[in-house]
Design an enzyme around this catalytic site. Structure first.
Site, PDB file in Angstrom:
ATOM      1  N   PRO A  62     -10.978   9.861  -1.124  1.00 40.36           N
ATOM      2  CA  PRO A  62     -10.848  10.198  -2.557  1.00 40.36           C
ATOM      3  C   PRO A  62     -11.446  11.581  -2.809  1.00 40.36           C
ATOM      4  O   PRO A  62     -12.151  12.122  -1.944  1.00 40.36           O
ATOM      5  CB  PRO A  62     -11.693   9.122  -3.244  1.00 40.36           C
ATOM      6  CG  PRO A  62     -12.609   8.586  -2.205  1.00 40.36           C
ATOM      7  CD  PRO A  62     -11.988   8.833  -0.863  1.00 40.36           C
ATOM      8  N   ASP A 117     -15.091   8.731   8.824  1.00 42.24           N
ATOM      9  CA  ASP A 117     -15.309   8.136   7.499  1.00 42.24           C
ATOM     10  C   ASP A 117     -16.810   8.034   7.291  1.00 42.24           C
ATOM     11  O   ASP A 117     -17.570   7.866   8.250  1.00 42.24           O
ATOM     12  CB  ASP A 117     -14.674   6.726   7.436  1.00 42.24           C
ATOM     13  CG  ASP A 117     -14.499   6.251   5.997  1.00 42.24           C
ATOM     14  OD1 ASP A 117     -13.348   6.123   5.547  1.00 42.24           O
ATOM     15  OD2 ASP A 117     -15.512   6.023   5.308  1.00 42.24           O
ATOM     16  N   THR A 143      -2.130  13.881   1.531  1.00 42.72           N
ATOM     17  CA  THR A 143      -1.483  13.028   0.518  1.00 42.72           C
ATOM     18  C   THR A 143      -2.534  12.447  -0.418  1.00 42.72           C
ATOM     19  O   THR A 143      -2.246  11.504  -1.154  1.00 42.72           O
ATOM     20  CB  THR A 143      -0.728  11.852   1.183  1.00 42.72           C
ATOM     21  OG1 THR A 143      -1.643  11.155   2.031  1.00 42.72           O
ATOM     22  CG2 THR A 143       0.469  12.315   1.977  1.00 42.72           C
ATOM     23  N   SER A 144      -3.773  12.986  -0.377  1.00 47.48           N
ATOM     24  CA  SER A 144      -4.844  12.340  -1.157  1.00 47.48           C
ATOM     25  C   SER A 144      -5.081  13.015  -2.504  1.00 47.48           C
ATOM     26  O   SER A 144      -4.628  12.517  -3.525  1.00 47.48           O
ATOM     27  CB  SER A 144      -6.121  12.268  -0.338  1.00 47.48           C
ATOM     28  OG  SER A 144      -5.979  11.234   0.607  1.00 47.48           O
ATOM     29  N   ARG A 145      -5.791  14.129  -2.502  1.00 44.60           N
ATOM     30  CA  ARG A 145      -6.007  14.873  -3.741  1.00 44.60           C
ATOM     31  C   ARG A 145      -6.085  16.356  -3.390  1.00 44.60           C
ATOM     32  O   ARG A 145      -6.693  16.736  -2.381  1.00 44.60           O
ATOM     33  CB  ARG A 145      -7.315  14.452  -4.438  1.00 44.60           C
ATOM     34  CG  ARG A 145      -7.244  13.130  -5.179  1.00 44.60           C
ATOM     35  CD  ARG A 145      -6.303  13.170  -6.400  1.00 44.60           C
ATOM     36  NE  ARG A 145      -6.198  11.892  -7.088  1.00 44.60           N
ATOM     37  CZ  ARG A 145      -5.265  10.972  -6.831  1.00 44.60           C
ATOM     38  NH1 ARG A 145      -4.353  11.176  -5.906  1.00 44.60           N
ATOM     39  NH2 ARG A 145      -5.242   9.847  -7.526  1.00 44.60           N
ATOM     40  N   HIS A 161       3.587  15.052  -5.465  1.00 45.67           N
ATOM     41  CA  HIS A 161       2.785  13.842  -5.674  1.00 45.67           C
ATOM     42  C   HIS A 161       3.688  12.603  -5.780  1.00 45.67           C
ATOM     43  O   HIS A 161       3.652  11.869  -6.771  1.00 45.67           O
ATOM     44  CB  HIS A 161       1.914  13.987  -6.929  1.00 45.67           C
ATOM     45  CG  HIS A 161       0.674  13.129  -6.867  1.00 45.67           C
ATOM     46  ND1 HIS A 161      -0.564  13.578  -7.241  1.00 45.67           N
ATOM     47  CD2 HIS A 161       0.482  11.847  -6.457  1.00 45.67           C
ATOM     48  CE1 HIS A 161      -1.448  12.622  -7.072  1.00 45.67           C
ATOM     49  NE2 HIS A 161      -0.841  11.555  -6.600  1.00 45.67           N
ATOM     50  N   GLU A 173      -2.294  20.620 -10.172  1.00 44.96           N
ATOM     51  CA  GLU A 173      -0.977  19.991 -10.355  1.00 44.96           C
ATOM     52  C   GLU A 173      -0.564  19.985 -11.821  1.00 44.96           C
ATOM     53  O   GLU A 173       0.632  19.965 -12.134  1.00 44.96           O
ATOM     54  CB  GLU A 173      -1.024  18.534  -9.881  1.00 44.96           C
ATOM     55  CG  GLU A 173      -1.182  18.390  -8.396  1.00 44.96           C
ATOM     56  CD  GLU A 173      -1.229  16.927  -7.965  1.00 44.96           C
ATOM     57  OE1 GLU A 173      -0.910  16.041  -8.772  1.00 44.96           O
ATOM     58  OE2 GLU A 173      -1.591  16.686  -6.809  1.00 44.96           O
ATOM     59  N   LYS A 199      -7.749   1.999   2.903  1.00 40.77           N
ATOM     60  CA  LYS A 199      -6.482   1.285   3.035  1.00 40.77           C
ATOM     61  C   LYS A 199      -5.376   2.185   3.587  1.00 40.77           C
ATOM     62  O   LYS A 199      -4.665   1.824   4.518  1.00 40.77           O
ATOM     63  CB  LYS A 199      -6.080   0.731   1.657  1.00 40.77           C
ATOM     64  CG  LYS A 199      -7.027  -0.353   1.161  1.00 40.77           C
ATOM     65  CD  LYS A 199      -6.730  -0.772  -0.257  1.00 40.77           C
ATOM     66  CE  LYS A 199      -7.174   0.214  -1.302  1.00 40.77           C
ATOM     67  NZ  LYS A 199      -8.625   0.444  -1.399  1.00 40.77           N
ATOM     68  N   ILE A 200      -5.241   3.389   3.005  1.00 42.88           N
ATOM     69  CA  ILE A 200      -4.124   4.268   3.399  1.00 42.88           C
ATOM     70  C   ILE A 200      -4.382   4.893   4.766  1.00 42.88           C
ATOM     71  O   ILE A 200      -3.485   4.951   5.619  1.00 42.88           O
ATOM     72  CB  ILE A 200      -3.890   5.339   2.314  1.00 42.88           C
ATOM     73  CG1 ILE A 200      -3.457   4.670   1.001  1.00 42.88           C
ATOM     74  CG2 ILE A 200      -2.838   6.357   2.770  1.00 42.88           C
ATOM     75  CD1 ILE A 200      -3.440   5.590  -0.213  1.00 42.88           C
ATOM     76  N   ASP A 260       1.300  16.656  -0.421  1.00 39.78           N
ATOM     77  CA  ASP A 260       1.899  15.879  -1.515  1.00 39.78           C
ATOM     78  C   ASP A 260       1.070  16.057  -2.777  1.00 39.78           C
ATOM     79  O   ASP A 260       1.437  15.559  -3.840  1.00 39.78           O
ATOM     80  CB  ASP A 260       1.964  14.391  -1.131  1.00 39.78           C
ATOM     81  CG  ASP A 260       2.699  13.557  -2.161  1.00 39.78           C
ATOM     82  OD1 ASP A 260       3.789  13.989  -2.589  1.00 39.78           O
ATOM     83  OD2 ASP A 260       2.190  12.494  -2.570  1.00 39.78           O
TER      84      ASP A 260
HETATM   85  P1  NAI Z   1      -9.843   3.705  -0.114  1.00 43.49           P
HETATM   86  O1  NAI Z   1     -10.908   3.650  -1.146  1.00 43.49           O
HETATM   87  O2  NAI Z   1      -9.308   2.421   0.464  1.00 43.49           O
HETATM   88  O3  NAI Z   1     -10.359   4.600   1.116  1.00 43.49           O
HETATM   89  C1  NAI Z   1     -11.020   5.810   0.973  1.00 43.49           C
HETATM   90  C2  NAI Z   1     -11.896   6.010   2.197  1.00 43.49           C
HETATM   91  O4  NAI Z   1     -12.516   7.288   2.097  1.00 43.49           O
HETATM   92  C3  NAI Z   1     -13.020   4.970   2.320  1.00 43.49           C
HETATM   93  O5  NAI Z   1     -13.005   4.377   3.598  1.00 43.49           O
HETATM   94  C4  NAI Z   1     -14.286   5.794   2.083  1.00 43.49           C
HETATM   95  O6  NAI Z   1     -15.407   5.318   2.824  1.00 43.49           O
HETATM   96  C5  NAI Z   1     -13.839   7.160   2.565  1.00 43.49           C
HETATM   97  N1  NAI Z   1     -14.680   8.235   2.054  1.00 43.49           N
HETATM   98  C6  NAI Z   1     -15.186   8.402   0.806  1.00 43.49           C
HETATM   99  N2  NAI Z   1     -15.920   9.520   0.744  1.00 43.49           N
HETATM  100  C7  NAI Z   1     -15.875  10.083   1.970  1.00 43.49           C
HETATM  101  C8  NAI Z   1     -16.428  11.249   2.530  1.00 43.49           C
HETATM  102  N3  NAI Z   1     -17.214  12.073   1.797  1.00 43.49           N
HETATM  103  N4  NAI Z   1     -16.186  11.540   3.830  1.00 43.49           N
HETATM  104  C9  NAI Z   1     -15.422  10.696   4.574  1.00 43.49           C
HETATM  105  N5  NAI Z   1     -14.856   9.565   4.107  1.00 43.49           N
HETATM  106  C10 NAI Z   1     -15.084   9.267   2.810  1.00 43.49           C
HETATM  107  O7  NAI Z   1      -8.676   4.574  -0.732  1.00 43.49           O
HETATM  108  P2  NAI Z   1      -7.127   4.568  -0.327  1.00 43.49           P
HETATM  109  O8  NAI Z   1      -6.410   3.515  -1.077  1.00 43.49           O
HETATM  110  O9  NAI Z   1      -6.998   4.623   1.138  1.00 43.49           O
HETATM  111  O10 NAI Z   1      -6.666   5.976  -0.956  1.00 43.49           O
HETATM  112  C11 NAI Z   1      -7.133   7.215  -0.448  1.00 43.49           C
HETATM  113  C12 NAI Z   1      -6.772   8.306  -1.451  1.00 43.49           C
HETATM  114  O11 NAI Z   1      -5.364   8.470  -1.481  1.00 43.49           O
HETATM  115  C13 NAI Z   1      -7.119   7.965  -2.912  1.00 43.49           C
HETATM  116  O12 NAI Z   1      -8.470   8.277  -3.195  1.00 43.49           O
HETATM  117  C14 NAI Z   1      -6.191   8.822  -3.696  1.00 43.49           C
HETATM  118  O13 NAI Z   1      -6.833  10.053  -3.986  1.00 43.49           O
HETATM  119  C15 NAI Z   1      -5.043   9.064  -2.728  1.00 43.49           C
HETATM  120  N6  NAI Z   1      -3.788   8.487  -3.207  1.00 43.49           N
HETATM  121  C16 NAI Z   1      -2.685   9.300  -3.276  1.00 43.49           C
HETATM  122  C17 NAI Z   1      -1.466   8.810  -3.726  1.00 43.49           C
HETATM  123  C18 NAI Z   1      -0.233   9.648  -3.753  1.00 43.49           C
HETATM  124  O14 NAI Z   1       0.729   9.299  -4.453  1.00 43.49           O
HETATM  125  N7  NAI Z   1      -0.171  10.752  -3.020  1.00 43.49           N
HETATM  126  C19 NAI Z   1      -1.362   7.414  -4.208  1.00 43.49           C
HETATM  127  C20 NAI Z   1      -2.566   6.625  -4.020  1.00 43.49           C
HETATM  128  C21 NAI Z   1      -3.723   7.173  -3.567  1.00 43.49           C
END
Ligand code: NAI
Length: 335
Positions: free
Chosen positions: A207, A174, A233-235, A296, A264, A154-155, A259
């Site tokens: 993730p 991906d 901005t992920s982890r 974050h 953390e 999504k992001i 971020d």
């Molecule tokens: P999502 O689940 O919609 O997308 C994650 C994507 O990563 C998926 O398309 C998946 O196929 C891909 N993926 C998984 N393992 C992989 C790998 N080994 N190699 C390549 N691609 C891989 O998640 P969304 O909503 O886009 O969020 C992404 C991350 O953003 C979250 O997991 C979270 O850690 C982080 N996040 C950070 C926030 C912040 O405040 N900074 C807030 C919300 C989320």
């Protein structure tokens, strides 16, 4: 139903109070984080609400289960802070808020990129000191440059679309490519090595899993284009911080915006301005002029906070009524 709420901050409360009121959910706001040491505070509650820097390891979950907790409601998307196997074995269900505002995080990633590239963080401080010099503030046009997005959920998708608006070429990687969406947008998936070699900007949107841990390491940093920007901005665990510091010292990267950070806990979300920072790596990162760190805050918009509170509260109401959890929110169906 009374629900202990850990790592509570002033900006959480109004949204959770508003959604809980009238639905029979009373949040008990605790400023301390949840861990094995603090888990006793959940005694008598059927559910608890936790956040990203709470530690729900085996010991903590064991104490929660012994206190009668049957549901962990995470008010975030990521769930790497929970030992899911232990939760399953202990009969604790785990729910999360899978998507609250992907726009909030995508927009923050782009805000970081623009700040880093046009040195807004430095310009802001300078003019406040009446230093109107432009030396050292040269950026580059994003238009015509290449952005590499790792993770197109999504992001990642929204970030790609915003960057397309700037006229950037977008490369994607991906594990599960969405070729239909990419073709519609005029984007291309590429092997991760090619993405790293060609991109002027690399932004991480996967993730944190065992496979993505230290996705950015000495080997992959060496593949990156000279002077490229890295945005995370992920982890924090996606990046080997030691290798990143080394690459920055060697002036390999143009800049880094984070971020999120590997460790953390106890630092991010806290005011340590009167304290001595004990994390030497973080202190080193903050010392680079071309490193930008936010604490974050990608999720921190009114829309996202309201949606997080709505979904979390709805699941707690469903628990109280003995109903199924909201579709898509269950991380661990253990029962
Ligand atoms: P999502 O689940 O919609 O997308 C994650 C994507 O990563 C998926 O398309 C998946 O196929 C891909 N993926 C998984 N393992 C992989 C790998 N080994 N190699 C390549 N691609 C891989 O998640 P969304 O909503 O886009 O969020 C992404 C991350 O953003 C979250 O997991 C979270 O850690 C982080 N996040 C950070 C926030 C912040 O405040 N900074 C807030 C919300 C989320």
């Amino acid at each position: 139903m009374k629900v202990p709420f850990y790592d509570a901050k002033p900006y959480d409360r109004p949204f959770f109070v508003k959604h809980g009121e009238g639905q029979g959910i009373e949040y008990l706001f605790h400023e301390f984080r949840l861990s094995a040491e603090t888990a006793a505070s959940a005694a008598g509650s059927e559910a608890i609400c936790a956040f990203v820097n709470d530690t729900l390891d085996h010991a903590c979950l064991g104490r929660l289960a012994a206190s009668g907790v049957r549901l962990v409601a995470l008010r975030c998307a990521g769930f790497n802070q929970v030992d899911l196997k232990a939760a399953a074995a202990l009969g604790i269900r785990v729910v999360r808020v899978p998507a609250y505002s992907p726009h909030a995080v995508a927009e923050h990633a782009v805000a970081l990129l623009l700040t880093l590239n046009r040195k807004i963080h430095r310009a802001y401080n300078r003019v406040r000191e009446h230093n109107f010099s432009l030396n050292g503030l040269v950026g580059f046009d994003l238009h015509g440059r290449t952005a590499g997005l790792i993770g197109t959920g999504k992001i990642g998708k929204l970030t790609a679309q915003i960057l397309k608006g700037f006229g950037m070429e977008v490369l994607l990687f991906d594990l599960y490519p969405d070729e239909t969406w990419a073709a519609e947008q005029g984007f291309a998936y590429a092997p991760v090595e090619e993405l790293l070699r060609r991109s002027d900007v690399v932004s991480l949107h996967t993730p944190l899993t065992p496979e993505t841990h230290y996705l950015v390491n000495a080997r992959t940093l060496a593949m990156m284009k000279e002077n490229a920007y890295l945005i995370n901005t992920s982890r924090g665990g996606l990046i080997d911080t030691g290798a990143l510091i080394e690459a920055l010292k060697q002036k390999k990267l143009g800049g880094v915006a984070l971020d999120v950070y590997e460790i953390e806990e106890g630092v991010f979300f806290e005011d340590l301005s009167h304290d001595v920072l004990q994390d030497d790596d973080l202190a080193r990162l903050l010392g680079f002029p071309n490193v930008l760190v936010t604490s974050h805050q990608g999720f921190l918009t009114e829309e996202a906070l309201s949606e997080i509170a709505r979904v979390t509260t709805e699941n707690l109401v469903r628990l109280a009524k003995g109903e199924e959890m909201l579709p898509g929110t269950v991380v661990n169906p253990a029962n």
